[in-house]
Design a protein around this motif. Structure first.
Motif, PDB file in Angstrom:
ATOM      1  N   TYR A   1     -15.721  10.350 -10.458  1.00  0.00           N
ATOM      2  CA  TYR A   1     -17.091  10.856 -10.546  1.00  0.00           C
ATOM      3  C   TYR A   1     -17.670  11.120  -9.156  1.00  0.00           C
ATOM      4  O   TYR A   1     -16.961  11.202  -8.167  1.00  0.00           O
ATOM      5  CB  TYR A   1     -17.958   9.894 -11.362  1.00  0.00           C
ATOM      6  CG  TYR A   1     -17.487   9.710 -12.775  1.00  0.00           C
ATOM      7  CD1 TYR A   1     -17.003  10.791 -13.520  1.00  0.00           C
ATOM      8  CD2 TYR A   1     -17.491   8.459 -13.384  1.00  0.00           C
ATOM      9  CE1 TYR A   1     -16.554  10.627 -14.824  1.00  0.00           C
ATOM     10  CE2 TYR A   1     -17.049   8.290 -14.683  1.00  0.00           C
ATOM     11  CZ  TYR A   1     -16.580   9.378 -15.392  1.00  0.00           C
ATOM     12  OH  TYR A   1     -16.130   9.214 -16.682  1.00  0.00           O
ATOM     13  N   PHE A   2     -19.004  11.198  -9.122  1.00  0.00           N
ATOM     14  CA  PHE A   2     -19.686  11.657  -7.910  1.00  0.00           C
ATOM     15  C   PHE A   2     -19.442  10.737  -6.702  1.00  0.00           C
ATOM     16  O   PHE A   2     -19.242  11.217  -5.587  1.00  0.00           O
ATOM     17  CB  PHE A   2     -21.186  11.732  -8.213  1.00  0.00           C
ATOM     18  CG  PHE A   2     -21.997  12.375  -7.139  1.00  0.00           C
ATOM     19  CD1 PHE A   2     -22.045  13.750  -7.024  1.00  0.00           C
ATOM     20  CD2 PHE A   2     -22.701  11.604  -6.232  1.00  0.00           C
ATOM     21  CE1 PHE A   2     -22.792  14.352  -6.030  1.00  0.00           C
ATOM     22  CE2 PHE A   2     -23.442  12.195  -5.240  1.00  0.00           C
ATOM     23  CZ  PHE A   2     -23.494  13.564  -5.135  1.00  0.00           C
ATOM     24  N   GLY A   3     -19.474   9.419  -6.937  1.00  0.00           N
ATOM     25  CA  GLY A   3     -19.291   8.476  -5.827  1.00  0.00           C
ATOM     26  C   GLY A   3     -17.932   8.651  -5.176  1.00  0.00           C
ATOM     27  O   GLY A   3     -17.802   8.695  -3.951  1.00  0.00           O
ATOM     28  N   GLN A   4     -16.907   8.775  -6.016  1.00  0.00           N
ATOM     29  CA  GLN A   4     -15.539   8.991  -5.522  1.00  0.00           C
ATOM     30  C   GLN A   4     -15.474  10.293  -4.732  1.00  0.00           C
ATOM     31  O   GLN A   4     -14.909  10.349  -3.632  1.00  0.00           O
ATOM     32  CB  GLN A   4     -14.608   9.048  -6.750  1.00  0.00           C
ATOM     33  CG  GLN A   4     -13.163   9.228  -6.435  1.00  0.00           C
ATOM     34  CD  GLN A   4     -12.489   7.906  -6.123  1.00  0.00           C
ATOM     35  OE1 GLN A   4     -12.777   7.310  -5.083  1.00  0.00           O
ATOM     36  NE2 GLN A   4     -11.624   7.444  -6.988  1.00  0.00           N
TER      37      GLN A   4
ATOM     38  N   PHE B   1     -12.447   1.262  -9.415  1.00  0.00           N
ATOM     39  CA  PHE B   1     -11.909   1.493 -10.762  1.00  0.00           C
ATOM     40  C   PHE B   1     -11.256   2.870 -10.898  1.00  0.00           C
ATOM     41  O   PHE B   1     -10.785   3.228 -11.972  1.00  0.00           O
ATOM     42  CB  PHE B   1     -13.017   1.346 -11.805  1.00  0.00           C
ATOM     43  CG  PHE B   1     -13.506  -0.069 -11.952  1.00  0.00           C
ATOM     44  CD1 PHE B   1     -12.658  -1.058 -12.422  1.00  0.00           C
ATOM     45  CD2 PHE B   1     -14.792  -0.428 -11.613  1.00  0.00           C
ATOM     46  CE1 PHE B   1     -13.088  -2.367 -12.542  1.00  0.00           C
ATOM     47  CE2 PHE B   1     -15.243  -1.726 -11.728  1.00  0.00           C
ATOM     48  CZ  PHE B   1     -14.376  -2.699 -12.195  1.00  0.00           C
ATOM     49  N   GLY B   2     -11.284   3.642  -9.807  1.00  0.00           N
ATOM     50  CA  GLY B   2     -10.643   4.956  -9.831  1.00  0.00           C
ATOM     51  C   GLY B   2     -11.336   5.952 -10.743  1.00  0.00           C
ATOM     52  O   GLY B   2     -10.694   6.811 -11.346  1.00  0.00           O
ATOM     53  N   LEU B   3     -12.654   5.844 -10.885  1.00  0.00           N
ATOM     54  CA  LEU B   3     -13.386   6.776 -11.751  1.00  0.00           C
ATOM     55  C   LEU B   3     -13.614   8.090 -10.989  1.00  0.00           C
ATOM     56  O   LEU B   3     -14.123   8.072  -9.872  1.00  0.00           O
ATOM     57  CB  LEU B   3     -14.744   6.173 -12.168  1.00  0.00           C
ATOM     58  CG  LEU B   3     -14.670   4.831 -12.893  1.00  0.00           C
ATOM     59  CD1 LEU B   3     -16.063   4.321 -13.195  1.00  0.00           C
ATOM     60  CD2 LEU B   3     -13.873   4.969 -14.170  1.00  0.00           C
TER      61      LEU B   3
ATOM     62  N   PRO C   1     -12.903   1.008 -17.950  1.00  0.00           N
ATOM     63  CA  PRO C   1     -13.294   1.009 -16.529  1.00  0.00           C
ATOM     64  C   PRO C   1     -14.752   1.437 -16.329  1.00  0.00           C
ATOM     65  O   PRO C   1     -15.458   0.858 -15.515  1.00  0.00           O
ATOM     66  CB  PRO C   1     -12.331   2.015 -15.896  1.00  0.00           C
ATOM     67  CG  PRO C   1     -11.148   2.018 -16.781  1.00  0.00           C
ATOM     68  CD  PRO C   1     -11.679   1.803 -18.161  1.00  0.00           C
ATOM     69  N   GLU C   2     -15.220   2.431 -17.104  1.00  0.00           N
ATOM     70  CA  GLU C   2     -16.611   2.880 -16.973  1.00  0.00           C
ATOM     71  C   GLU C   2     -17.584   1.759 -17.354  1.00  0.00           C
ATOM     72  O   GLU C   2     -18.549   1.496 -16.642  1.00  0.00           O
ATOM     73  CB  GLU C   2     -16.877   4.094 -17.887  1.00  0.00           C
ATOM     74  CG  GLU C   2     -16.442   5.422 -17.318  1.00  0.00           C
ATOM     75  CD  GLU C   2     -14.981   5.739 -17.631  1.00  0.00           C
ATOM     76  OE1 GLU C   2     -14.268   4.813 -18.073  1.00  0.00           O
ATOM     77  OE2 GLU C   2     -14.554   6.888 -17.407  1.00  0.00           O
TER      78      GLU C   2
ATOM     79  N   VAL D   1      -8.566  -4.204 -15.953  1.00  0.00           N
ATOM     80  CA  VAL D   1      -9.173  -3.118 -16.732  1.00  0.00           C
ATOM     81  C   VAL D   1      -8.657  -1.721 -16.372  1.00  0.00           C
ATOM     82  O   VAL D   1      -8.700  -0.828 -17.211  1.00  0.00           O
ATOM     83  CB  VAL D   1     -10.720  -3.111 -16.636  1.00  0.00           C
ATOM     84  CG1 VAL D   1     -11.295  -4.404 -17.115  1.00  0.00           C
ATOM     85  CG2 VAL D   1     -11.186  -2.796 -15.238  1.00  0.00           C
ATOM     86  N   VAL D   2      -8.170  -1.546 -15.149  1.00  0.00           N
ATOM     87  CA  VAL D   2      -7.821  -0.186 -14.710  1.00  0.00           C
ATOM     88  C   VAL D   2      -6.736   0.431 -15.588  1.00  0.00           C
ATOM     89  O   VAL D   2      -6.807   1.589 -15.988  1.00  0.00           O
ATOM     90  CB  VAL D   2      -7.376  -0.198 -13.225  1.00  0.00           C
ATOM     91  CG1 VAL D   2      -6.665   1.088 -12.859  1.00  0.00           C
ATOM     92  CG2 VAL D   2      -8.590  -0.376 -12.333  1.00  0.00           C
TER      93      VAL D   2
END
Lengths: 269, 294
Positions: B243-246, B239-241, B158-159, B150-151
């Motif tokens: 966002y906040f977690g990353q 997934f390389g998103l 991915p989301e 999916v990436v």
């Protein structure tokens, strides 16, 4: 003594079996695995086979889970006992503190504690803790609140029973009632809570190690999976991930089965 | 109403406590030592840490918040973010978490109904095995297995896959609770009466049983929503998103102390908000909750 449920035996046997297997395969006879592993070598650690890394990681994950689970259960038990003995305002505030801790997500707090602890270790003031000890302490500091709440509620229920009231009426002090009457009734529940902390600690450690934040050597299952995911994504090597995943699932499955069965039995008692 | 306000007050107190605890924890870090160790920060970097955290200045502990509200970059390197960027990243994570929550509720309903159907058959063992399997699988493992396919594709896949992956164990957890509540409720007299009057099983379930079971579900949704937001950290990483977690994981890895302080507090605020929303929804949908507070 009531019969221990079959489900609990299955869980305990699974845990014990995995422990023995990881000791034999990962620590005592690692050369056997090195020579016979059908999954070959790990692309990111060419000198080690997938089996060596998975079983070595299982040993570390199990050791962390047992240590952190025992420490957090012990802290929770002491907090609950002190709160019940003190009673009144102190008990209310201690339980509110426990609720506040419980509301915070494990992984986030463990990450922050690892950052703080690693800085202390780097500065040479880690109080003798290595990366393993640091992870155990971090997980215990995060995980005591749930057991404390459960033990306090259980003690509250037990104290409502007639034999406790009779002991109090005969002049038994709080500490005497706790030691002689409540502790024997609480023991199976303590074991169930400890076993329920085991998977939580293992999963939290795996996730934090997966991010590359913990620096444990030899690697736990989480750290192993974390260092191998580039190989998985770019080389399509699911053979690297699946054995470690299955071992992790079996470990958590054993602890969950035993914990659920023992907790159900103590509720019915 | 008063009890609700007291609970709201108790939850709100958590935010400044988390803010101060995380600030003083970061401020007390021994970020420099004399030895030449590659993991240590340089004296220049340590000085900028002290500037970022306002250490040694009057009311210095307000510095990260001042930078946040002035729109300045938090942190010491190019990765330091502004408050606007932080909120944008947080909204991404919350969006993934909300989709995951919806998916978790679908899983929960499905698993509860299946568990109820399996209860007396040969498949009853699945009612225990599925939760154990779900609880024993950290989010990052299915994410790792799905990531290669999916990436590269993008287009929100991915989301959506991240939301799908993080929704599984909360869904099974809620489904287990819902299944147990269903079992208790289906054994009650009013269900037998409704069935004996000719109502179909589906109608009894929809009209009579589910309204009585849903409050039990709401009790568990607060912690589950929290777990979904925190659980998205691992999925975002795999997934390389962006966002906040990353952001949070990178801030910890790079010792971006000011970012860690602000992000931790912002996250605690989100958790408090989630708790309050769940409490209000419970008041709206469950008359027993309203009565117990009046």
């Amino acid at each position: 003594m009531r019969r221990i449920p079959a489900q609990a035996w299955v869980g305990l046997a699974l845990l014990g079996g995995l422990g023995v297997l990881s000791l034999l395969a990962g620590r005592v006879f690692p050369e056997v695995l090195a020579g016979t592993c059908p999954l070959g070598n790990d692309p990111t650690h060419p000198d080690r086979t997938v089996c060596e890394l998975a079983f070595g990681g299982l040993w570390i994950s199990l050791a962390i889970g047992l240590s952190a689970g025992a420490l957090s259960t012990g802290i929770g038990l002491v907090v609950a006992a002190v709160a019940r003995l003190a009673g009144g305002t102190l008990e209310r505030w201690v339980m509110r503190l426990a609720d506040a801790f419980f509301a915070l997500p494990d992984v986030l707090v463990v990450m922050v504690l690892q950052l703080a602890g690693q800085s202390l270790l780097d500065a040479g003031s880690g109080a003798g803790l290595g990366p393993f000890g640091l992870m155990v302490v971090s997980l215990a500091l995060v995980g005591w609140a749930g057991p404390a709440r459960m033990f306090r509620n259980r003690l509250d229920t037990l104290e409502g029973q007639e034999f406790v009231a009779a002991s109090r009426a005969l002049g038994g002090s709080g500490a005497h009632v706790l030691r002689v009457h409540l502790w024997p009734a609480l023991r199976p529940f303590v074991l169930a809570v400890f076993l329920s902390r085991l998977p939580a600690a293992i999963l939290a450690e795996s996730t934090v190690s997966f991010f590359g934040i913990a620096r444990m050597e030899p690697m736990s299952l989480g750290r192993y999976l974390g260092t191998s995911y580039a190989a998985l994504i770019y080389e399509g090597g699911s053979r690297v991930v699946i054995p470690a995943w299955l071992l992790l699932v079996l470990l958590v499955l054993g602890a969950s089965l035993a914990s659920q069965a023992l907790a159900t039995r103590t509720r019915q008692a | 109403m008063r009890q609700l306000l007291v609970r709201v007050g108790r939850q709100l107190v958590l935010v400044p406590i988390v803010a101060l605890a995380s600030y003083f924890l970061m401020a007390s870090l021994p970020l420099t030592v004399e030895e030449d160790n590659k993991r240590q920060v340089s004296p220049e970097l340590a000085a900028s840490y002290r500037r970022d955290l306002g250490i040694g200045e009057p009311l210095g502990f307000l510095r990260p918040w001042q930078k946040l509200f002035r729109g300045e970059r938090l942190g010491t390197s190019a990765q330091g973010v502004t408050g606007d960027e932080l909120l944008l990243k947080l909204s991404g994570s919350v969006g993934v978490g909300l989709v995951a929550l919806a998916l978790a509720l679908v899983w929960a309903m499905g698993f509860a109904l299946l568990k109820n159907r399996w209860r007396r058959g040969r498949l009853s063992v699945l009612g225990d095995a599925v939760p154990a399997m779900a609880f024993g699988t950290p989010v990052f493992i299915p994410a790792l297995l799905l990531a290669p396919t999916v990436v590269e594709r993008g287009h929100m896949l991915p989301e959506l896959t991240a939301a799908l992956v993080i929704s599984v164990w909360p869904g099974v957890f809620l489904g287990t609770l819902l299944g147990d509540a269903l079992e208790t409720e289906l054994a009650r007299d009013y269900v037998r009466t409704a069935a004996s009057k000719g109502l179909s099983r589906g109608v009894v379930l929809r009209r009579h049983v589910l309204p009585n079971v849903l409050p039990a579900l709401l009790d568990a949704i607060g912690p589950v929503a929290t777990a979904l937001l925190a659980g998205s950290f691992a999925a975002e990483r795999v997934f390389g998103l962006p966002y906040f977690g990353q952001l949070y994981v990178l801030a910890v890895l790079q010792k971006q102390v000011a970012v860690v302080v602000v992000a931790t507090t912002v996250f605690a605020s989100v958790l408090v908000t989630v708790g309050l929303v769940v409490e209000i929804v419970r008041l709206i949908v469950d008359p027993r909750a309203r009565e117990s507070r009046t």
